[in-house]
Design a protein around this motif. Structure first.
Motif, mmCIF file in Angstrom:
data_model
loop_
_atom_site.group_PDB
_atom_site.id
_atom_site.type_symbol
_atom_site.label_atom_id
_atom_site.label_comp_id
_atom_site.label_asym_id
_atom_site.label_seq_id
_atom_site.Cartn_x
_atom_site.Cartn_y
_atom_site.Cartn_z
ATOM 1 N N GLU A 222 -2.339 5.812 -17.356
ATOM 2 C CA GLU A 222 -3.621 6.307 -17.854
ATOM 3 C C GLU A 222 -3.825 7.752 -17.424
ATOM 4 O O GLU A 222 -3.088 8.276 -16.585
ATOM 5 N N ASN B 19 -7.666 0.892 -10.572
ATOM 6 C CA ASN B 19 -7.913 0.964 -12.016
ATOM 7 C C ASN B 19 -8.318 2.339 -12.526
ATOM 8 O O ASN B 19 -8.559 2.512 -13.729
ATOM 9 N N GLY B 20 -8.408 3.331 -11.645
ATOM 10 C CA GLY B 20 -8.718 4.685 -12.070
ATOM 11 C C GLY B 20 -10.175 4.970 -12.359
ATOM 12 O O GLY B 20 -10.517 6.085 -12.768
ATOM 13 N N GLU B 21 -11.045 3.992 -12.165
ATOM 14 C CA GLU B 21 -12.464 4.215 -12.432
ATOM 15 C C GLU B 21 -13.017 5.284 -11.497
ATOM 16 O O GLU B 21 -12.798 5.230 -10.283
ATOM 17 N N PRO B 22 -13.755 6.258 -12.055
ATOM 18 C CA PRO B 22 -14.281 7.329 -11.200
ATOM 19 C C PRO B 22 -15.521 6.892 -10.422
ATOM 20 O O PRO B 22 -16.327 6.084 -10.891
ATOM 21 N N ALA B 23 -15.644 7.434 -9.216
ATOM 22 C CA ALA B 23 -16.859 7.313 -8.418
ATOM 23 C C ALA B 23 -17.473 8.696 -8.305
ATOM 24 O O ALA B 23 -16.923 9.676 -8.824
ATOM 25 N N VAL C 215 -7.030 10.271 -16.154
ATOM 26 C CA VAL C 215 -8.400 10.278 -15.653
ATOM 27 C C VAL C 215 -8.935 11.709 -15.662
ATOM 28 O O VAL C 215 -8.286 12.621 -15.139
ATOM 29 N N THR D 70 -11.506 8.377 -7.220
ATOM 30 C CA THR D 70 -11.208 7.386 -8.239
ATOM 31 C C THR D 70 -10.739 6.091 -7.586
ATOM 32 O O THR D 70 -10.187 6.095 -6.483
ATOM 33 N N ASN D 71 -10.964 4.987 -8.275
ATOM 34 C CA ASN D 71 -10.511 3.686 -7.787
ATOM 35 C C ASN D 71 -8.996 3.639 -7.817
ATOM 36 O O ASN D 71 -8.373 3.948 -8.833
ATOM 37 N N SER E 290 -9.188 3.957 -2.709
ATOM 38 C CA SER E 290 -9.544 5.139 -3.482
ATOM 39 C C SER E 290 -8.458 6.204 -3.415
ATOM 40 O O SER E 290 -7.609 6.192 -2.524
#
Length: 339
Positions: free
Chosen positions: A282, A319-323, A284, A315-316, A301
Motif C-alpha cells: 500500500e 495496516n497503515g492507518e494514520p494517527a 500511505v 501510522t499503524n 506504530s
C-alpha cells in the motif's frame, strides 16, 4: 537555513534534484526491550503500556525532540550539535547517538535523564549512526569512512574505509555485521564487527540512502534515492534478490517486527509499504518531505519525520492507518525509537 546537501547536488547532476532546507537525509533504528512497573508488584499491561520513546533529530533547530508514546506528548527537547541528522539507538535502549553534521561530532543522550552525557569527535560530515552492544558506528559522508566509538567509554577507537559518500548504516540483530550505504558508489559495504574491517560490497541502485534490516537478520532493504526503488538483499550470501519501484526520491526505510517495510518517499510525500520480499502492499499519504522512518519495537506504530512540515507522522504498523501527527523542531530528519 536553506542549503543543498552533497547528496542533493549529486542527485541534481543526474537531472533529478530535490530542494531541501536540510543538509543530509537519514533514517533511524529501533530497539526492543521488556518493561515492567518496578516496585509496584504489577506487570505492564495495555492499561499501562511499556515506555516507548521517539527521538527526532531536528537539523534546522540543532536539537532532538523526545516524544513519549505512553503519555502521548513531547517530554523534552535536547540541545545537541550543529545540524543533527542521523539518530541511532543502543540495543539496550539506554543511549541514543546523534550525528551532528556541521559540528563533526556525535552527541550521546541518556534516554532516562534525557541529557547529553558525551560529545564525541568523529569525521567530516557525519551522517548516519548504528550501534551494537559494544560499539557505535558513524558514517562520515565527507571522508568515505566510518568512525567506530566504544560505547563503554564514548571514545573513538577506529576508522574503517568504505565506499564513496557513506550515508546510513544498520547493524545485524546479533551485532556481527554492519551494513553501510555508499551514496556515491551505488553500493553497500559489509563490515565484520569482530575484526572491524570491510569484508564485502553489494551493488544496489542509484544513490542509495536509508537502509534497514529484518528482525531475523535475513534481509536488508536499501532505499535508492536516484532510481526511486528499494533493493532487497539476502544477507546469506550478500546478494540482491529483487528491486521494487516505490515513490519519488525514497530516503528513510524501516522494518516492523511483523516484517512490513516502510519507505519514506521525500519527493512524493508518501510512504510505500512493502512485504518482507519487497512486494508492494500500500501507499500511505503523509506530510511534506518525509525523510526519516522508524518502527516501534512492539509492532504498534511507524514514525515518519517530515522535513518540510516540522512534524512526525504516525501510522499503524499492521495496516497503515494514520494517527494524528505531532509537532517537532525545525527540519526533522533522522528518527529512532527505544523502549
Amino acid at each position: 537555513m536553506s542549503v543543498y546537501s552533497v547528496r542533493a547536488r549529486i542527485h541534481a547532476a543526474s537531472s533529478r534534484s530535490i530542494t531541501r532546507k536540510s543538509l543530509l537525509p537519514r533514517l533511524g533504528v529501533s530497539v526492543a526491550a521488556l518493561a515492567v512497573l518496578a516496585g509496584t508488584g504489577f506487570e505492564a499491561s495495555p492499561r499501562w503500556p511499556a515506555r516507548i520513546q521517539v527521538f527526532v533529530a531536528n537539523s534546522g533547530s540543532d536539537n532532538v525532540t523526545v516524544y513519549d508514546t505512553r503519555l502521548g506528548k513531547v517530554t523534552a527537547t535536547v540541545g545537541v550539535g550543529d545540524y543533527p541528522t542521523g539518530v541511532g539507538a543502543h540495543p539496550a535502549g539506554h543511549r541514543v547517538y546523534v550525528a551532528n553534521e556541521s559540528s563533526n561530532t556525535v552527541s550521546v543522550i541518556d534516554t532516562r535523564t534525557l541529557a547529553v552525557v558525551a560529545t564525541v569527535p568523529v569525521g567530516p560530515n557525519p551522517f548516519g549512526v548504528a550501534a551494537t552492544p559494544t560499539h557505535a558506528y558513524v558514517t562520515n559522508f565527507g571522508r568515505d569512512d566510518v568512525t567506530v566509538i566504544d560505547t563503554a567509554t564514548n571514545a573513538p577507537v577506529k576508522t574503517i574505509p568504505v565506499g564513496r559518500f557513506p550515508h546510513s548504516a544498520v547493524a545485524s540483530p546479533d551485532g556481527s555485521r554492519l551494513y553501510v550505504t555508499n551514496n556515491g558508489g551505488d553500493s553497500v559495504t559489509v563490515i565484520d564487527t569482530a575484526s572491524q574491517t570491510a569484508v564485502g560490497t553489494i551493488p544496489v541502485g542509484l544513490f542509495p540512502a536509508g537502509i534497514a534490516i529484518s528482525r531475523d537478520g535475513a534481509r536488508l532493504y536499501v532505499a535508492n534515492t536516484g532510481s526511486d526503488s528499494v533493493t532487497v538483499i539476502e544477507t546469506d550470501g550478500n546478494r540482491p534478490s529483487g528491486t521494487t519501484k516505490v515513490g519519488d526520491a525514497p530516503l528513510g526505510v524501516s522494518v516492523t517486527p511483523g516484517g512490513r517495510v516502510h519507505v519514506a518517499n521525500t519527493g512524493s510525500d508518501t510512504v510505500s509499504v512493502l512485504g518482507p520480499t519487497g512486494k508492494p502492499l500500500e501507499v500511505v499519504k503523509v506530510q511534506r518531505m518525509p525523510e526519516g522512518s522508524a518502527a516501534a519495537p512492539d509492532d504498534s506504530s511507524v514514525y515518519i519525520a517530515n522535513t518540510g512540515s516540522d512534524t512526525v507522522s504516525v501510522t499503524n504498523a499492521e495496516n497503515g492507518e494514520p494517527a494524528a501527527p505531532f509537532a517537532v523542531g525545525d527540519a526533522p530528519e533522522g528518527v529512532a525509537v527505544t523502549s
